[in-house]
Design a protein around this motif. Structure first.
Motif, short mmCIF file in Angstrom:
data_model
loop_
_atom_site.label_atom_id
_atom_site.label_comp_id
_atom_site.label_asym_id
_atom_site.label_seq_id
_atom_site.Cartn_x
_atom_site.Cartn_y
_atom_site.Cartn_z
N MET A 2 0.65 -1.04 -0.03
CA MET A 2 0.27 -0.04 -0.29
C MET A 2 0.99 1.39 -0.29
O MET A 2 0.64 2.61 -0.41
N VAL A 3 2.21 0.94 0.63
CA VAL A 3 2.85 2.32 0.28
C VAL A 3 3.93 2.73 -0.77
O VAL A 3 3.95 3.23 -1.50
N GLN A 4 4.07 1.31 -1.53
CA GLN A 4 5.30 1.35 -2.12
C GLN A 4 4.68 0.97 -3.55
O GLN A 4 5.54 1.02 -4.80
N GLY A 5 3.80 0.29 -3.98
CA GLY A 5 2.99 -0.26 -5.24
C GLY A 5 3.77 -1.60 -5.04
O GLY A 5 4.50 -2.43 -5.02
N GLU A 24 0.63 1.64 -8.67
CA GLU A 24 0.86 1.94 -7.65
C GLU A 24 -0.74 2.35 -6.97
O GLU A 24 -1.76 1.63 -7.30
N PRO A 25 -0.40 1.75 -5.38
CA PRO A 25 -2.34 2.03 -4.84
C PRO A 25 -2.80 3.49 -5.31
O PRO A 25 -2.43 4.21 -4.90
N SER A 35 3.96 8.98 -10.45
CA SER A 35 4.83 7.39 -10.28
C SER A 35 5.89 7.54 -11.50
O SER A 35 6.99 7.22 -11.26
N ASN A 38 8.35 9.35 -9.54
CA ASN A 38 9.28 8.63 -9.44
C ASN A 38 10.70 7.80 -10.35
O ASN A 38 11.74 7.68 -9.94
#
Ligand SMILES: Cc1cc2nc3c(=O)[nH]c(=O)nc-3n(C[C@H](O)[C@H](O)[C@H](O)COP(=O)(O)OP(=O)(O)OC[C@H]3O[C@@H](n4cnc5c(N)ncnc54)[C@H](O)[C@@H]3O)c2cc1C
Length: 54
Positions: A2-5, A24-25, A35, A38
């Motif tokens: 849920m944080v990092q996908g 990504e969540p 996304s 990053n």
């Protein structure tokens, strides 16, 4: 997750990265754009290139 996908690269597949709401969540256009941003940041870091935004 849920944080990092989910992982954005696949082992054994060079020069491939998957970004966007599928990795990504939450989803949404801002999350998809973040996304991609990053991942470009990561690629610049790996290539020893400065990351710059305009
Ligand atoms: C009805 C609805 C309303 C929404 N409303 C909003 C909203 O108001 N605000 C908001 O921020 N977000 C909204 N969203 C979410 C937003 O649309 C998505 O999070 C965003 O579009 C994700 O962009 P993406 O580029 O990651 O993925 P996608 O837009 O799904 O793009 C993926 C692309 O890859 C292509 N593709 C897939 N498989 C392959 C393949 N094998 N080879 C080649 N191409 C392939 C697809 O055709 C597609 O063009 C909404 C979504 C829906 C469904």
């Amino acid at each position: 997750m849920m944080v990092q996908g989910v992982p954005k690269r696949l082992p054994g597949l060079k020069h491939f990265s998957m970004v966007g709401h599928w990795t990504e969540p939450g989803g949404s256009v801002p999350i998809a754009a973040m996304s991609g941003r990053n991942m470009i940041y990561e690629l610049c870091h790996e290539d020893n290139k400065p990351f710059a935004t305009a």
